[in-house]
Design a protein around this motif. Structure first.
Motif, PDB file in Angstrom:
ATOM      1  N   VAL A 186       0.857  -1.195   0.000  1.00  9.79           N
ATOM      2  CA  VAL A 186       0.000   0.000   0.000  1.00  9.79           C
ATOM      3  C   VAL A 186       0.896   1.248   0.000  1.00  9.79           C
ATOM      4  O   VAL A 186       1.738   1.407   0.873  1.00  9.79           O
ATOM      5  N   GLU A 187       0.721   2.080  -1.007  1.00 15.68           N
ATOM      6  CA  GLU A 187       1.525   3.315  -1.097  1.00 15.68           C
ATOM      7  C   GLU A 187       0.579   4.515  -1.080  1.00 15.68           C
ATOM      8  O   GLU A 187      -0.172   4.725  -2.031  1.00 15.68           O
ATOM      9  N   ILE A 188       0.619   5.247   0.009  1.00 12.95           N
ATOM     10  CA  ILE A 188      -0.262   6.415   0.156  1.00 12.95           C
ATOM     11  C   ILE A 188       0.592   7.588   0.645  1.00 12.95           C
ATOM     12  O   ILE A 188       1.360   7.462   1.604  1.00 12.95           O
ATOM     13  N   ASP A 189       0.457   8.723  -0.044  1.00  9.65           N
ATOM     14  CA  ASP A 189       1.228   9.910   0.348  1.00  9.65           C
ATOM     15  C   ASP A 189       0.383  10.899   1.143  1.00  9.65           C
ATOM     16  O   ASP A 189       0.902  11.947   1.547  1.00  9.65           O
ATOM     17  N   GLY A 190      -0.872  10.597   1.317  1.00  7.83           N
ATOM     18  CA  GLY A 190      -1.706  11.509   2.100  1.00  7.83           C
ATOM     19  C   GLY A 190      -3.149  11.042   2.125  1.00  7.83           C
ATOM     20  O   GLY A 190      -3.615  10.380   1.198  1.00  7.83           O
ATOM     21  N   ILE A 215       1.937  10.708   8.378  1.00  9.98           N
ATOM     22  CA  ILE A 215       1.351  10.746   7.042  1.00  9.98           C
ATOM     23  C   ILE A 215       0.523  12.026   6.876  1.00  9.98           C
ATOM     24  O   ILE A 215      -0.327  12.314   7.723  1.00  9.98           O
ATOM     25  N   PRO A 216       0.763  12.809   5.832  1.00  8.11           N
ATOM     26  CA  PRO A 216      -0.064  13.993   5.607  1.00  8.11           C
ATOM     27  C   PRO A 216      -1.552  13.650   5.636  1.00  8.11           C
ATOM     28  O   PRO A 216      -1.981  12.694   4.982  1.00  8.11           O
ATOM     29  N   SER A 217      -2.319  14.430   6.381  1.00  8.49           N
ATOM     30  CA  SER A 217      -3.740  14.104   6.588  1.00  8.49           C
ATOM     31  C   SER A 217      -4.539  15.401   6.675  1.00  8.49           C
ATOM     32  O   SER A 217      -4.187  16.276   7.475  1.00  8.49           O
ATOM     33  N   GLN A 229      -9.096  22.358  -1.911  1.00  2.00           N
ATOM     34  CA  GLN A 229      -8.246  22.925  -0.871  1.00  2.00           C
ATOM     35  C   GLN A 229      -7.511  21.820  -0.103  1.00  2.00           C
ATOM     36  O   GLN A 229      -6.322  21.937   0.204  1.00  2.00           O
ATOM     37  N   ALA A 230      -8.224  20.739   0.188  1.00  4.76           N
ATOM     38  CA  ALA A 230      -7.588  19.616   0.899  1.00  4.76           C
ATOM     39  C   ALA A 230      -6.457  19.028   0.049  1.00  4.76           C
ATOM     40  O   ALA A 230      -5.373  18.720   0.563  1.00  4.76           O
ATOM     41  N   ILE A 231      -6.707  18.898  -1.246  1.00  2.57           N
ATOM     42  CA  ILE A 231      -5.663  18.356  -2.138  1.00  2.57           C
ATOM     43  C   ILE A 231      -4.460  19.292  -2.163  1.00  2.57           C
ATOM     44  O   ILE A 231      -3.301  18.852  -2.083  1.00  2.57           O
ATOM     45  N   LEU A 232      -4.727  20.585  -2.246  1.00  2.00           N
ATOM     46  CA  LEU A 232      -3.626  21.565  -2.246  1.00  2.00           C
ATOM     47  C   LEU A 232      -2.796  21.437  -0.965  1.00  2.00           C
ATOM     48  O   LEU A 232      -1.562  21.410  -1.007  1.00  2.00           O
ATOM     49  N   LEU A 233      -3.479  21.342   0.177  1.00  2.25           N
ATOM     50  CA  LEU A 233      -2.750  21.243   1.453  1.00  2.25           C
ATOM     51  C   LEU A 233      -1.906  19.974   1.512  1.00  2.25           C
ATOM     52  O   LEU A 233      -0.764  19.993   1.975  1.00  2.25           O
ATOM     53  N   LEU A 234      -2.448  18.879   0.997  1.00  2.00           N
ATOM     54  CA  LEU A 234      -1.684  17.619   1.009  1.00  2.00           C
ATOM     55  C   LEU A 234      -0.461  17.726   0.099  1.00  2.00           C
ATOM     56  O   LEU A 234       0.621  17.220   0.428  1.00  2.00           O
ATOM     57  N   GLU A 241       7.828  18.437   2.629  1.00  2.00           N
ATOM     58  CA  GLU A 241       8.203  17.317   3.502  1.00  2.00           C
ATOM     59  C   GLU A 241       7.902  17.654   4.968  1.00  2.00           C
ATOM     60  O   GLU A 241       8.704  17.408   5.868  1.00  2.00           O
ATOM     61  N   LYS A 242       6.733  18.251   5.150  1.00  2.00           N
ATOM     62  CA  LYS A 242       6.293  18.583   6.518  1.00  2.00           C
ATOM     63  C   LYS A 242       4.892  18.029   6.723  1.00  2.00           C
ATOM     64  O   LYS A 242       3.891  18.755   6.592  1.00  2.00           O
ATOM     65  N   PRO A 243       4.783  16.727   7.036  1.00  6.78           N
ATOM     66  CA  PRO A 243       3.453  16.149   7.245  1.00  6.78           C
ATOM     67  C   PRO A 243       2.730  16.827   8.403  1.00  6.78           C
ATOM     68  O   PRO A 243       3.366  17.193   9.393  1.00  6.78           O
ATOM     69  N   ALA A 244       1.441  17.001   8.233  1.00  4.60           N
ATOM     70  CA  ALA A 244       0.650  17.619   9.309  1.00  4.60           C
ATOM     71  C   ALA A 244      -0.749  17.018   9.295  1.00  4.60           C
ATOM     72  O   ALA A 244      -1.189  16.452   8.287  1.00  4.60           O
TER      73      ALA A 244
END
Ligand code: SF4
Length: 361
Positions: A186-190, A215-217, A229-234, A241-244
């Motif tokens: 499973v490869e998920i970036d956010g 993991i960016p969330s 907006q959520a996609i932009l933030l992710l 490289e600052k997951p939040a």
């Protein structure tokens, strides 16, 4: 982005501005998962996939309650419909989901008393009006639905409605996210986190998963501006490289969530292990009735314990729910499996990924 009126969350100028910004910041190829089935449908309906940079892939996650219901639970619903003097009450989507040998719809066509309801309260009313019958409610939902089922049970107690029970195949969202992160391949970036579940749970419910997996969330609403907006933030989190863990739906979601709903849910239900279609058993990801409410547990009342059974041959629902495959990669998609003749639940539910691809793509 705080706007005042719902129309503003559908504003074309704002949407185009966000799309432009997304293209300007997006450098890496990213795989972002919309956890919730309502997001999957909204993303298709608003054509969001088609305006994203090529490197951004959206994956559908395990947030459609019908889709993640294990085959053995569907079999249990069918078995209830076969019991004499039982009225099965269910949300509409479940009626066409194939079990091992039948569907609720087929049982109804053969004479079983299966009724579509819009909430557990309808089921209670049916029980009140049919004192000589047993009414079983098919409990399939996440944190948004479980408090209402709990409230229904409390209402049943208050109104002395004894001929009503619930089969709980209810599930919790955060443990599923953790299970995904632990699954090989499973490869998920956010994560685009579900808005309505988060209204109940609050942002804090995701904090442990976020802190463990870094993991960016982002919690998102369901309008196009919310989702963009959520996609932009992710993307920004990934590029920097600052997951939040961010709440992009503050007009509905607080840190603590809905305390009253959680209190009712936790009064009646307690956490248990649960079987998820395609994923298998996830520890502490389900909700079962507490001991003091077990007289409303349909599985106990009827001694219903269906065996685990494999999913329909060739159906890739499980892999789709984990973001490992898209519906296009299922050999049955649009061939043997269509909304008229669904093989798996992802083609049945209005929130199912296969149904959304079929309808919109
Ligand atoms: S297209 Fe049908 S058979 Fe294939 S994964 Fe989706 S629901 Fe299952």
């Amino acid at each position: 982005m705080a706007l005042k009126y719902i129309e503003e969350y559908r504003d074309g100028v704002l949407a185009r501005g966000l799309v432009k910004k997304i293209h300007s910041v997006s450098k890496k190829d990213l795989r972002l998962m919309e956890v919730c089935g309502t997001h999957t449908t909204a993303i298709f309906r608003h054509g969001i996939r088609s305006v994203l940079p090529q490197g951004i892939t959206l994956l559908s996650g395990p947030g459609c309650p019908v889709c993640v219901t294990a085959q053995k639970d569907i079999d249990a619903f069918v078995e209830f419909a076969r019991v004499k003097n039982v009225i099965v009450t269910t949300f509409g989507d479940l009626i066409k989901v194939p079990g091992s040998s039948s569907t609720l719809g087929k049982e109804k066509a053969s004479g079983a008393d299966v009724r579509i309801v819009y909430s557990v309260f309808d089921a209670i009313n049916i029980a009140r009006e049919n004192k000589d019958k047993e009414v079983v409610f098919c409990g399939v939902g996440f944190e948004t639905t479980i408090p209402t089922i709990a409230a229904g049970i409390l209402m049943g107690i208050e109104g002395k409605v004894d001929n009503f029970s619930v089969y709980s195949a209810n599930k919790l969202t955060p443990p599923a996210l953790a299970a995904l992160m632990e699954t090989d391949g499973v490869e998920i970036d956010g994560f685009i986190l579900p808005g309505h579940v988060s209204v109940i749970t609050g942002t804090d419910a995701y904090r442990d998963t976020f802190e463990k997996y870094d993991i960016p969330s982002v919690i998102s609403g369901f309008e196009p501006i919310d989702i963009l907006q959520a996609i932009l933030l992710l993307i920004q989190q990934n590029e920097a490289e600052k997951p939040a863990l961010e709440n992009a739906y503050p007009r509905a979601v607080s840190d603590a969530g809905n305390g009253k709903a959680k209190q009712i849910m936790n009064q009646v239900f307690e956490v248990c292990n649960a079987s998820w279609r395609g994923i298998g058993e996830i520890p502490l990801s389900g909700m079962e009735l507490k001991k003091e409410y077990q007289k409303f547990d349909a599985a106990i009342r009827f001694g219903m314990d269906m065996p685990d059974v494999p999913e329909p041959k060739g159906c890739a629902c499980g892999e789709i729910l984990m973001g490992l495959k898209s519906p296009y990669k299922c050999p049955l998609y649009k061939k043997k499996c269509t909304p008229m003749n669904p093989v798996g639940p992802c083609m049945v539910s209005s929130e199912g990924s296969c149904a959304a691809f079929y309808r919109y793509s």
